[in-house]
Design a protein around this motif. Sequence first.
Motif, short mmCIF file in Angstrom:
data_model
loop_
_atom_site.label_atom_id
_atom_site.label_comp_id
_atom_site.label_asym_id
_atom_site.label_seq_id
_atom_site.Cartn_x
_atom_site.Cartn_y
_atom_site.Cartn_z
N ALA A 15 0.80 -1.23 0.00
CA ALA A 15 0.00 0.00 0.00
C ALA A 15 0.83 1.28 0.00
CB ALA A 15 -0.97 -0.01 1.19
N PRO A 16 1.91 1.38 0.80
CA PRO A 16 2.71 2.62 0.75
C PRO A 16 3.32 2.88 -0.62
CG PRO A 16 3.23 1.33 2.72
CD PRO A 16 2.40 0.46 1.85
N TYR A 17 3.71 1.81 -1.31
CA TYR A 17 4.30 1.98 -2.65
C TYR A 17 3.24 2.38 -3.67
CZ TYR A 17 8.13 -0.55 -0.43
OH TYR A 17 9.14 -0.93 0.44
N ILE A 18 2.05 1.82 -3.53
CA ILE A 18 0.95 2.20 -4.43
C ILE A 18 0.68 3.69 -4.30
CG2 ILE A 18 -1.52 1.92 -4.88
CD1 ILE A 18 -1.23 -0.99 -3.92
N ASN A 19 0.65 4.17 -3.07
CA ASN A 19 0.40 5.59 -2.83
C ASN A 19 1.55 6.45 -3.36
OD1 ASN A 19 -1.14 7.79 -1.51
ND2 ASN A 19 0.67 7.92 -0.22
N ALA A 20 2.78 5.97 -3.17
CA ALA A 20 3.95 6.75 -3.58
C ALA A 20 4.06 6.86 -5.10
CB ALA A 20 5.22 6.11 -3.02
N HIS A 21 3.63 5.81 -5.83
CA HIS A 21 3.79 5.80 -7.29
C HIS A 21 2.65 6.51 -8.02
CE1 HIS A 21 7.10 3.30 -6.51
NE2 HIS A 21 6.54 2.12 -6.61
N ARG A 22 1.53 6.74 -7.35
CA ARG A 22 0.38 7.35 -8.02
C ARG A 22 0.73 8.74 -8.53
NH1 ARG A 22 -2.94 7.07 -4.14
NH2 ARG A 22 -3.75 5.00 -4.66
N GLY A 23 0.44 8.97 -9.81
CA GLY A 23 0.70 10.28 -10.41
C GLY A 23 2.13 10.49 -10.88
N LYS A 24 3.00 9.52 -10.65
CA LYS A 24 4.39 9.64 -11.05
C LYS A 24 4.57 9.18 -12.50
CE LYS A 24 5.51 11.15 -7.03
NZ LYS A 24 6.33 10.36 -6.10
N PHE A 401 9.46 8.63 12.67
CA PHE A 401 9.76 7.20 12.52
C PHE A 401 8.50 6.41 12.13
CE2 PHE A 401 13.62 8.27 14.90
CZ PHE A 401 14.55 7.56 14.18
N ILE A 402 7.36 6.82 12.65
CA ILE A 402 6.10 6.16 12.25
C ILE A 402 5.89 6.32 10.75
CG2 ILE A 402 3.58 6.25 12.46
CD1 ILE A 402 3.99 7.00 15.42
N GLU A 403 6.20 7.52 10.22
CA GLU A 403 6.05 7.77 8.78
C GLU A 403 6.99 6.88 7.97
OE1 GLU A 403 6.84 11.89 8.34
OE2 GLU A 403 4.95 12.54 9.26
N GLN A 404 8.09 6.44 8.56
CA GLN A 404 9.04 5.58 7.85
C GLN A 404 8.74 4.09 8.04
OE1 GLN A 404 10.60 7.61 6.01
NE2 GLN A 404 9.97 9.32 7.33
N GLY A 405 7.58 3.78 8.64
CA GLY A 405 7.17 2.38 8.76
C GLY A 405 7.49 1.72 10.08
N TYR A 406 7.89 2.50 11.08
CA TYR A 406 8.19 1.94 12.40
C TYR A 406 6.91 1.85 13.23
CZ TYR A 406 13.18 2.33 11.48
OH TYR A 406 14.43 2.17 10.95
N ILE A 407 6.86 0.84 14.09
CA ILE A 407 5.68 0.59 14.93
C ILE A 407 6.09 0.63 16.39
CG2 ILE A 407 3.86 -1.07 15.49
CD1 ILE A 407 4.19 -2.20 12.66
#
Length: 435
Positions: A15-24, A401-407
């Motif tokens: 999901a994070p990659y889908i969001n990152a690639h949209r519109g690119k 860190f949460i934005e970078q995928g840390y829990i």
Amino acid sequence: MNSNEDNVKWFRNAAPYINAHRGKTFVLMFGGEAVQHPNFANIIHDIALLRSLGVKLVLVHGARVQIEERLAAQALPQQIEGNVRVTDAETLLAVKDATGSLRIHIEALLTMGLVNSPMHGAQIRVSTGNFVIAKPIGVRDGIDFKHTGLVRRIDAEGINTQLNFGSIVLLSPIGYSSTGEVFNLALEDVAAQTAIALKADKLITLTEQAGLLDKEGALIRSCGVATVSQLLAEQEDHVKQLLLKAIIQCGKQGVERCHSVSYASDSALLQELFTRDGAGTLIAKDHQEQLSAASIDDVGGILELIAPLEEEGVLVKRSRELLEIEIDRFTVIKKEDVIIACAALYPYPEARTGEIACLVIHPDYRGGNRGLRLIQALEQEAKIQSLASIFVLTTVSAHWFIEQGYIEQAIDKLPEGKQKMYNIQRKSKAFTKAI
């Protein structure tokens, strides 16, 4: 875990990659041999999937194999000078025939190939046109290359108009001059110039190999443009040289990411774009700032960088003696030999985890993804050390860190050695990430 649960887990991780690639904007480059491969139908399905996810796509195809087949069938001589084909009038007819037939074939696959795919019912529009303006190579060392040319410019405005309409743009290795002439171009020249002109987010090259290989034939997972330059100096195959030159040119002229993946693999393209580890080679644009392992000569610079945060109580104080002992744990970013950022990795091998600590960016250089570059480098180092996860303790940077995928995790889940050193008064929060 059953297959359905595996699929759901993969989808969540993607999901994070889908969001990152949209519109690119991605430029995909592949030769005529890729089109002939049995797996190309799957590549077409993946291209359609990328478009449905909002990626703007420009496909640049080659036709060397098909041109050579037509010349051989007509018993026409091939003149190669300095690894460049001389395109006379008869050869140009074969070039037009090969590229035209191949372009129509690809358009048909994008239209008809969706019937038996998960993208059945999707409307994929393909746009082609005179987007590539060319010029003749001319006469070199007494050789007239005739209808063999170079890219003069790319009609970026025209391509972007079609991309904004939702079309996939398909380019052939053919260019047109303002005087109405047609020129035979190199696939790599068209792809590189297109990516640069569009300020594309990615150039993706589809090759027979899994990606870029080192001297021993092992896959290079990620590298910078400088490494590709070293590979070029060692490469003797002309076609592979052209590929490497295209990647280098893009990296030096603003394309942030280039990828090299196999067209023979059913899953390589999607793995490369939507998983953490990828499937091929990621080539990142070299930065003027240098990221490297710290040395004993960097101790003074690190102490100067971290001193203000130690005074504020954000970081635990480190003596020069301790830092000298632990210097091999640190990675730094330098600009003109001045340390502007640092971070350290402390492994706990028995727990197969490691701690990222002392992540500091100079105030004048915040906001340039330097923190992300550092933790990505340390994550890669943790993988090399066969660690399964990394964690961080922080009092002020939890959201980043949460934005970078840390829990967030409980303190009692930390390695035993770290729990004994935990300072209750600081009330640091712990965050972890699987790698």
